[in-house]
Design a protein around this motif. Structure first.
Motif, PDB file in Angstrom:
ATOM      1  N   ARG A   1      21.687 -33.797  36.508  1.00  0.00           N
ATOM      2  CA  ARG A   1      22.178 -33.350  35.202  1.00  0.00           C
ATOM      3  C   ARG A   1      21.004 -32.975  34.336  1.00  0.00           C
ATOM      4  O   ARG A   1      19.968 -33.655  34.328  1.00  0.00           O
ATOM      5  N   THR A   2      21.147 -31.910  33.558  1.00  0.00           N
ATOM      6  CA  THR A   2      20.067 -31.472  32.682  1.00  0.00           C
ATOM      7  C   THR A   2      20.633 -31.008  31.344  1.00  0.00           C
ATOM      8  O   THR A   2      21.785 -30.589  31.251  1.00  0.00           O
ATOM      9  N   LEU A   3      19.781 -31.085  30.336  1.00  0.00           N
ATOM     10  CA  LEU A   3      20.082 -30.525  29.021  1.00  0.00           C
ATOM     11  C   LEU A   3      18.844 -29.762  28.587  1.00  0.00           C
ATOM     12  O   LEU A   3      17.771 -30.347  28.463  1.00  0.00           O
ATOM     13  N   LEU A   4      18.986 -28.483  28.390  1.00  0.00           N
ATOM     14  CA  LEU A   4      17.900 -27.666  27.859  1.00  0.00           C
ATOM     15  C   LEU A   4      18.250 -27.410  26.404  1.00  0.00           C
ATOM     16  O   LEU A   4      19.169 -26.650  26.096  1.00  0.00           O
ATOM     17  N   HIS A   5      17.526 -28.072  25.518  1.00  0.00           N
ATOM     18  CA  HIS A   5      17.851 -28.071  24.095  1.00  0.00           C
ATOM     19  C   HIS A   5      16.810 -27.265  23.323  1.00  0.00           C
ATOM     20  O   HIS A   5      15.666 -27.683  23.203  1.00  0.00           O
ATOM     21  N   ARG A   6      17.243 -26.123  22.797  1.00  0.00           N
ATOM     22  CA  ARG A   6      16.346 -25.264  22.026  1.00  0.00           C
ATOM     23  C   ARG A   6      16.324 -25.726  20.574  1.00  0.00           C
ATOM     24  O   ARG A   6      17.365 -25.957  19.959  1.00  0.00           O
ATOM     25  N   VAL A   7      15.102 -25.845  20.033  1.00  0.00           N
ATOM     26  CA  VAL A   7      14.881 -26.266  18.656  1.00  0.00           C
ATOM     27  C   VAL A   7      14.401 -25.061  17.846  1.00  0.00           C
ATOM     28  O   VAL A   7      13.607 -24.260  18.329  1.00  0.00           O
ATOM     29  N   ASP A   8      14.880 -24.937  16.624  1.00  0.00           N
ATOM     30  CA  ASP A   8      14.415 -23.889  15.711  1.00  0.00           C
ATOM     31  C   ASP A   8      12.971 -24.222  15.327  1.00  0.00           C
ATOM     32  O   ASP A   8      12.725 -25.256  14.696  1.00  0.00           O
ATOM     33  N   PRO A   9      12.000 -23.362  15.678  1.00  0.00           N
ATOM     34  CA  PRO A   9      10.599 -23.700  15.426  1.00  0.00           C
ATOM     35  C   PRO A   9      10.230 -23.759  13.944  1.00  0.00           C
ATOM     36  O   PRO A   9       9.258 -24.403  13.583  1.00  0.00           O
ATOM     37  N   GLN A  10      11.007 -23.136  13.099  1.00  0.00           N
ATOM     38  CA  GLN A  10      10.719 -23.190  11.661  1.00  0.00           C
ATOM     39  C   GLN A  10      11.155 -24.511  11.046  1.00  0.00           C
ATOM     40  O   GLN A  10      10.656 -24.895   9.995  1.00  0.00           O
ATOM     41  N   ARG A  11      12.070 -25.211  11.702  1.00  0.00           N
ATOM     42  CA  ARG A  11      12.574 -26.475  11.177  1.00  0.00           C
ATOM     43  C   ARG A  11      12.082 -27.679  11.959  1.00  0.00           C
ATOM     44  O   ARG A  11      12.008 -28.778  11.432  1.00  0.00           O
ATOM     45  N   GLY A  12      11.788 -27.502  13.239  1.00  0.00           N
ATOM     46  CA  GLY A  12      11.431 -28.626  14.090  1.00  0.00           C
ATOM     47  C   GLY A  12      12.652 -29.482  14.375  1.00  0.00           C
ATOM     48  O   GLY A  12      13.785 -29.114  14.048  1.00  0.00           O
ATOM     49  N   LEU A  13      12.437 -30.616  15.006  1.00  0.00           N
ATOM     50  CA  LEU A  13      13.544 -31.512  15.342  1.00  0.00           C
ATOM     51  C   LEU A  13      14.249 -32.004  14.082  1.00  0.00           C
ATOM     52  O   LEU A  13      13.600 -32.452  13.141  1.00  0.00           O
ATOM     53  N   THR A  14      15.564 -31.921  14.107  1.00  0.00           N
ATOM     54  CA  THR A  14      16.382 -32.327  12.970  1.00  0.00           C
ATOM     55  C   THR A  14      17.301 -33.481  13.382  1.00  0.00           C
ATOM     56  O   THR A  14      17.405 -33.827  14.565  1.00  0.00           O
ATOM     57  N   LYS A  15      17.992 -34.004  12.395  1.00  0.00           N
ATOM     58  CA  LYS A  15      18.984 -35.063  12.654  1.00  0.00           C
ATOM     59  C   LYS A  15      20.015 -34.576  13.668  1.00  0.00           C
ATOM     60  O   LYS A  15      20.409 -35.315  14.573  1.00  0.00           O
ATOM     61  N   GLU A  16      20.445 -33.324  13.537  1.00  0.00           N
ATOM     62  CA  GLU A  16      21.438 -32.751  14.455  1.00  0.00           C
ATOM     63  C   GLU A  16      20.892 -32.679  15.886  1.00  0.00           C
ATOM     64  O   GLU A  16      21.627 -32.917  16.847  1.00  0.00           O
ATOM     65  N   ASP A  17      19.608 -32.341  16.018  1.00  0.00           N
ATOM     66  CA  ASP A  17      18.992 -32.298  17.351  1.00  0.00           C
ATOM     67  C   ASP A  17      18.993 -33.693  17.975  1.00  0.00           C
ATOM     68  O   ASP A  17      19.328 -33.856  19.156  1.00  0.00           O
TER      69      ASP A  17
ATOM     70  N   PRO B   1       6.489 -27.753  12.963  1.00  0.00           N
ATOM     71  CA  PRO B   1       7.182 -26.518  12.573  1.00  0.00           C
ATOM     72  C   PRO B   1       6.168 -25.389  12.364  1.00  0.00           C
ATOM     73  O   PRO B   1       5.044 -25.628  11.911  1.00  0.00           O
ATOM     74  N   PHE B   2       6.575 -24.175  12.726  1.00  0.00           N
ATOM     75  CA  PHE B   2       5.708 -23.027  12.504  1.00  0.00           C
ATOM     76  C   PHE B   2       6.553 -21.781  12.340  1.00  0.00           C
ATOM     77  O   PHE B   2       7.759 -21.791  12.540  1.00  0.00           O
ATOM     78  N   GLY B   3       5.886 -20.688  11.994  1.00  0.00           N
ATOM     79  CA  GLY B   3       6.578 -19.432  11.712  1.00  0.00           C
ATOM     80  C   GLY B   3       6.571 -19.213  10.212  1.00  0.00           C
ATOM     81  O   GLY B   3       5.749 -19.777   9.491  1.00  0.00           O
ATOM     82  N   ALA B   4       7.499 -18.412   9.727  1.00  0.00           N
ATOM     83  CA  ALA B   4       7.584 -18.164   8.291  1.00  0.00           C
ATOM     84  C   ALA B   4       7.890 -19.475   7.583  1.00  0.00           C
ATOM     85  O   ALA B   4       8.925 -20.087   7.824  1.00  0.00           O
ATOM     86  N   PRO B   5       6.978 -19.951   6.720  1.00  0.00           N
ATOM     87  CA  PRO B   5       7.216 -21.244   6.076  1.00  0.00           C
ATOM     88  C   PRO B   5       8.335 -21.180   5.052  1.00  0.00           C
ATOM     89  O   PRO B   5       8.617 -20.126   4.490  1.00  0.00           O
ATOM     90  N   PRO B   6       8.971 -22.314   4.810  1.00  0.00           N
ATOM     91  CA  PRO B   6       9.996 -22.366   3.771  1.00  0.00           C
ATOM     92  C   PRO B   6       9.335 -22.163   2.404  1.00  0.00           C
ATOM     93  O   PRO B   6       8.111 -22.278   2.283  1.00  0.00           O
TER      94      PRO B   6
END
Length: 169
Positions: free
Chosen positions: A142-158, A19-24
């Motif tokens: 078939r493809t899936l392009l899955h964008r992740v929020d960089p401040q959170r990184g991969l989550t359970k929902e991802d 994760p990066f960007g504005a930290p929590p």
């Protein structure tokens, strides 16, 4: 399914895993890896932000993971052992890293070529609608392009979204 029958999972490091960007509030958590030497980060202190629990989650997905990151082989040296992963294939990028006309990310064309007609999911924090349109027009699979929020990184929902898509391929 054999390894070559399974969909590919193109995995970026910065954003999805680190994760990066504005930290929590309180800053980003850091971890100690239970794998290998425990605290080895390959000399990169940002690796301590990678939750080692992501390794087993990645391994549980029905796919063939591939590093799709500017870390290149360093992902195998620093990140894979931290996550308890074996050495993964690495996408070799073109020399120029400039986005293409229309806002298509510079990784997009290379990933479609690397997949060579195999189904794939791409996990990155820089995916846009322009990339989705380009891949839809140029990938026969078939493809899936899955964008992740960089401040959170991969989550359970991802992971739920990836697992669902991978199991329907």
């Amino acid at each position: 399914m054999t390894g070559t029958d399974r969909p590919l999972l193109f995995l970026d490091v910065d954003g999805p895993l680190i994760p990066f960007g504005a930290p929590p509030p309180g800053g980003y958590p850091t971890y100690r890896s239970p794998y290998g030497s425990g605290t080895a980060t390959g000399g990169n202190p940002l690796v301590a932000r990678v939750d080692p629990a992501l390794g087993p989650r990645l391994l549980s997905l029905p796919c063939e993971p591939v590093w799709a990151t500017t870390w290149l082989a360093d992902a195998n040296h620093c990140v894979a052992p931290w996550l308890g992963l074996t050495q993964l294939p690495v996408v070799d990028w073109p020399v120029e890293e400039e986005d293409e006309p229309g806002g298509v990310h510079w990784k997009t064309r290379t990933l479609v070529a690397w997949a060579a007609g195999r189904p794939f999911a791409w996990v990155d924090d820089e995916i846009t609608e322009a990339d989705r349109r380009w891949v839809a027009a140029h990938s026969p699979a078939r493809t899936l392009l899955h964008r992740v929020d960089p401040q959170r990184g991969l989550t359970k929902e991802d992971f739920t979204a990836l697992d669902t898509w991978l199991r329907t391929t």
